[in-house]
Structures are given as C-alpha cells and as structure tokens.
Design a protein around this motif. Sequence first.
Motif, PDB file in Angstrom:
ATOM      1  N   GLU A  91       0.836  -1.206   0.000  1.00 61.46           N
ATOM      2  CA  GLU A  91       0.000   0.000   0.000  1.00 61.46           C
ATOM      3  C   GLU A  91       0.872   1.258   0.000  1.00 61.46           C
ATOM      4  N   ASP A  93       4.042   1.415  -1.019  1.00 62.86           N
ATOM      5  CA  ASP A  93       4.747   1.451  -2.302  1.00 62.86           C
ATOM      6  C   ASP A  93       3.872   2.060  -3.385  1.00 62.86           C
ATOM      7  N   GLU A  94       2.587   1.703  -3.363  1.00 61.99           N
ATOM      8  CA  GLU A  94       1.645   2.230  -4.358  1.00 61.99           C
ATOM      9  C   GLU A  94       1.517   3.757  -4.219  1.00 61.99           C
ATOM     10  N   MET A  95       1.423   4.241  -2.973  1.00 68.18           N
ATOM     11  CA  MET A  95       1.325   5.685  -2.744  1.00 68.18           C
ATOM     12  C   MET A  95       2.618   6.392  -3.145  1.00 68.18           C
ATOM     13  N   GLU A  97       4.673   5.417  -5.401  1.00 66.36           N
ATOM     14  CA  GLU A  97       4.729   5.411  -6.858  1.00 66.36           C
ATOM     15  C   GLU A  97       3.861   6.528  -7.440  1.00 66.36           C
ATOM     16  N   GLU A  98       2.684   6.754  -6.817  1.00 71.01           N
ATOM     17  CA  GLU A  98       1.803   7.848  -7.265  1.00 71.01           C
ATOM     18  C   GLU A  98       2.509   9.197  -7.114  1.00 71.01           C
ATOM     19  N   LEU A  99       3.293   9.339  -6.047  1.00 69.96           N
ATOM     20  CA  LEU A  99       4.010  10.596  -5.811  1.00 69.96           C
ATOM     21  C   LEU A  99       5.300  10.690  -6.605  1.00 69.96           C
ATOM     22  N   GLY A 100       5.766   9.549  -7.116  1.00 69.43           N
ATOM     23  CA  GLY A 100       7.019   9.524  -7.854  1.00 69.43           C
ATOM     24  C   GLY A 100       8.243   9.575  -6.960  1.00 69.43           C
TER      25      GLY A 100
END
Length: 105
Positions: A91, A93-95, A97-100
């Motif tokens: 979870e 990691d997904e966030m 990734e969204e933020l870069g």
Amino acid sequence: MPDFVNPFSGMTPDRKMTHAELLRALRMALSAEEEAVHLYNAQADATDNELAAMVLRDIADEERVHAGEFQRLINILDPDEERFLAEGAAEVDEMAEELGGDGSA
Ligand SMILES: [Fe+2]
C-alpha cells in the motif's frame, strides 16, 4: 504511546504463557524497542555532549536490531504476520509510486 494490556507486568506468571499470550508479549517487546529507539535518539538530539550523543545513537541502533529480532520471531510464530506486513508495504509502495518518490522535497 502504546499501552498494551500486560497481565504479567512486574511478575512471572505461575504458568507458562499460551501461544497467543506469547505473541502479545512479543508485540509489546517490539513496541518497547521502538519506544527505546525514539527515546535515545531524542536524548541524543537534546544534548551538546558529542560523546553522549554518539553513545545514545549507537544504543538506538542496537535497539533497532532487537526490534528486528522480535519482528522476525513474530513472523515465525504467527503465520499471518508476513502477509499483513507485505500488504501494508505494498500500500505504501503504491502511494510512493503515485508521488514519484518518497515524498520528501
Ligand atoms: Fe533492546
């Protein structure tokens, strides 16, 4: 601050712990290690004494090793633990990734 129910606080029980009680005790121990890391780093940040700060930070790192030992033991004794930890990590990691990235400026 974590506040765990500890039926054996301050005394040794007159029987062996159940598996569930052992897991609770280990989670409390893990929490205590994290609390110690926070305390020693805060004390190191709050002093101008270089030697004291160095020793406190070294001890804080040792507490992180202890935390790893408790976490590993919990992972072995609780078959669900690694799945839950992996779910939480995914979870985040997904966030990230969204933020870069890690969110730092
Ligand atoms: Fe420790």
